[in-house]
Design an enzyme around this catalytic site. Structure first.
Site: not given
Ligand code: GDP
Ligand code: IMO
Ligand code: MG
Length: 439
Positions: A23-24, A26, A50-51, A150, A307
């Site tokens: 959730d950085e 990406k 989840g993005h 497998r 997610t």
């Molecule tokens: P991902 O899994 O790394 O793609 O990140 P997620 O989409 O799950 O979570 C990132 C959240 O931060 C999302 O709700 C984005 O819309 C939001 N986001 C990303 N970059 C920025 C930013 O620079 N500022 C703000 N306010 N929100 C951001």
């Molecule tokens: P994105 O791509 C944040 C975490 C889960 C749990 C562990 C194992 O959005 O950055 P899983 O369902 O994969 O077996 O869960 O990994 N996890 C994530 N946390 N963002 C994600 O994806 C994640 N994908 C898995 O919360 O701790």
């Molecule tokens: Mg995410």
């Protein structure tokens, strides 16, 4: 200083991945970079990812379809993925309301998440008791288990009814103790599930191919390719905080095994770093904020899982951890996200050193027990304040030199400690609120 990012964008193969616990941001960075991409490729994970991408047209949530799908010519779901075909179909349908033609290719060798795997995910969590992971309950772990045992069902198997039924029976026999109290204990129900999988398989069949061959062909033609990593590097099954990780490799090496294109073909690796940390699920988190302070940041940042909707644990940026993930991934440069969110706090910190039993550590301790015990040294920073939309637009218009001095100081510290440039700065959730650093 590394070579200018945009100069290399013209024709290159780029990998974007997260350097923390997921959730950085990406998705946002991939969407931003995908403007000039011929294809965006996913190579690991499944609907546990989840993005969110925000454009002038609205807010888009991606799980299986790459976040670059709004702009890239085509998208490829590589063999390293675990795919719930029903969910994929639904996601493509949703997206088709916004984009007329989505050119999707699915690897025949990717593994299939069935409803039975979803059930197993929760059953395994219950069985783990105090060692439960806090998974996203998307069936990802059990699907990778079957892959490596497998016994897994591959996308290509969906169009072979006999083999599909046989594999479902095999998985049932292997995991009977976990399934005996579920609907899958009934042979009739398992057959009904096989039938539905067969039907969806037929629907998706025309999208399937040997993506590794297709992809190498694209690379040989000099196409502009963008690889989108799921999750975060600290969730890597080998290098993360095992067992509190996901079930796939989330670091750069997974490009080769998860797509069939050699990592040697990748020109540039961009590590996405959120300007603070978050983690969903269990596991050590050295810079985690205590309840009250954490609540504030969680609320400001709306840090709830894309997610699962679960509240994310939050904390200060951790440079010790980033040094490790930069090393593992061989990152070239950093995309720093959510600096607008962090600016809303009055007081900002960065963790830059770990101390364990009175000794400064050279690197990240690999035992979870030690990682949970480290004390972190922090440096304080002045806040750059709540920038607001107008000021953000002004900054983006005028460029990097127009950043608030406090924010520059924050970025300088990160660059100096990590020895990497911050090439992209994200100042808001919208695509347009992104600053590309020209050198
Ligand atoms: P991902 O899994 O790394 O793609 O990140 P997620 O989409 O799950 O979570 C990132 C959240 O931060 C999302 O709700 C984005 O819309 C939001 N986001 C990303 N970059 C920025 C930013 O620079 N500022 C703000 N306010 N929100 C951001
Ligand atoms: P994105 O791509 C944040 C975490 C889960 C749990 C562990 C194992 O959005 O950055 P899983 O369902 O994969 O077996 O869960 O990994 N996890 C994530 N946390 N963002 C994600 O994806 C994640 N994908 C898995 O919360 O701790
Ligand atoms: Mg995410």
């Amino acid at each position: 200083m590394v070579a200018s990012f945009d100069a290399q964008l013209a024709c290159m193969i780029t990998l974007v991945l997260g350097l923390q616990f997921g959730d950085e941001g990406k998705g946002k960075i991939v969407d931003y970079l995908s403007e000039s991409s011929d294809a965006v490729i996913k190579f690991n994970g499944g609907s546990n990812a989840g993005h969110t991408v925000v454009t002038d047209e609205g807010k888009f949530k991606f799980h299986l379809v790459p976040s670059g799908a709004l702009r890239a010519g085509e998208v490829i779901l590589g063999n390293g993925m675990t795919i719930d075909p029903f969910l994929l179909d639904q996601e493509m349908n949703n997206l088709s309301k916004f984009k007329e033609k989505i050119n999707v290719k699915i690897s025949k060798s990717a593994h299939v998440v069935t409803p039975m795997h979803r059930y197993l995910d929760q059953a395994e969590e219950t069985a783990r008791g105090s060692l439960s992971i806090g998974t996203t309950a998307q069936g990802i772990g059990p699907t990778y288990e079957d892959k490596y045992a497998r016994t897994g069902i591959r996308i290509a198997d969906l169009s072979n009814r006999g083999l599909l039924e046989e594999k479902i029976e095999l998985i049932y026999r292997m995991k009977r103790s976990l399934l005996e109290n579920s609907e899958y204990a009934s042979e009739q129900n398992r057959r009904a599930m096989a039938e539905k999988l067969y039907e969806i398989g037929l629907k998706l069949k025309h999208l399937t191919c040997d993506t590794e061959i297709y992809l190498n062909d694209l690379a040989n033609k000099g196409k502009n390719l963008l690889f989108e990593g799921s999750h975060g590097s600290m969730l890597d099954v080998d290098f993360g905080t095992y067992p509190f990780v996901t079930s796939s490799n989330t670091t750069s090496g997974a490009v080769s095994t998860g797509s069939g294109l050699s990592l040697r073909r990748v020109d540039r690796i961009v590590g996405v770093v959120k300007s603070y940390m978050s983690r969903v699920g269990f596991g050590p988190f050295p810079t985690e904020l205590p309840a009250a302070e954490g609540d504030r940041l969680r609320t400001i940042g709306n840090e709830y899982g894309t997610t699962t909707g679960r509240p994310r644990r939050v904390g200060w940026l951790d440079l010790v951890l980033l040094k490790y993930t930069i090393m593992i991934n061989d990152v070239d440069s950093i995309a720093l996200t959510r600096v607008d969110t962090l600016g809303k706090l009055e007081r900002i910190k960065i963790g830059y050193e770990y101390v364990l039993d009175g000794k400064t550590l050279d690197s990240l301790p690999k035992s979870n027990e030690d990682l949970a015990r480290v004390s972190v040294k922090y440096r304080d920073f002045k806040s750059w304040g709540d920038l607001g939309d107008d000021r953000i637009r002004e900054i983006i218009g005028k460029g990097f030199d127009n950043l608030p001095a406090e924010l520059k100081e924050y970025i300088d510290f990160i660059e100096q400690k990590l020895g990497k440039d911050v090439d992209i700065i994200s100042l808001g959730e919208k695509r347009s609120m992104t600053l590309f650093r020209k050198q």
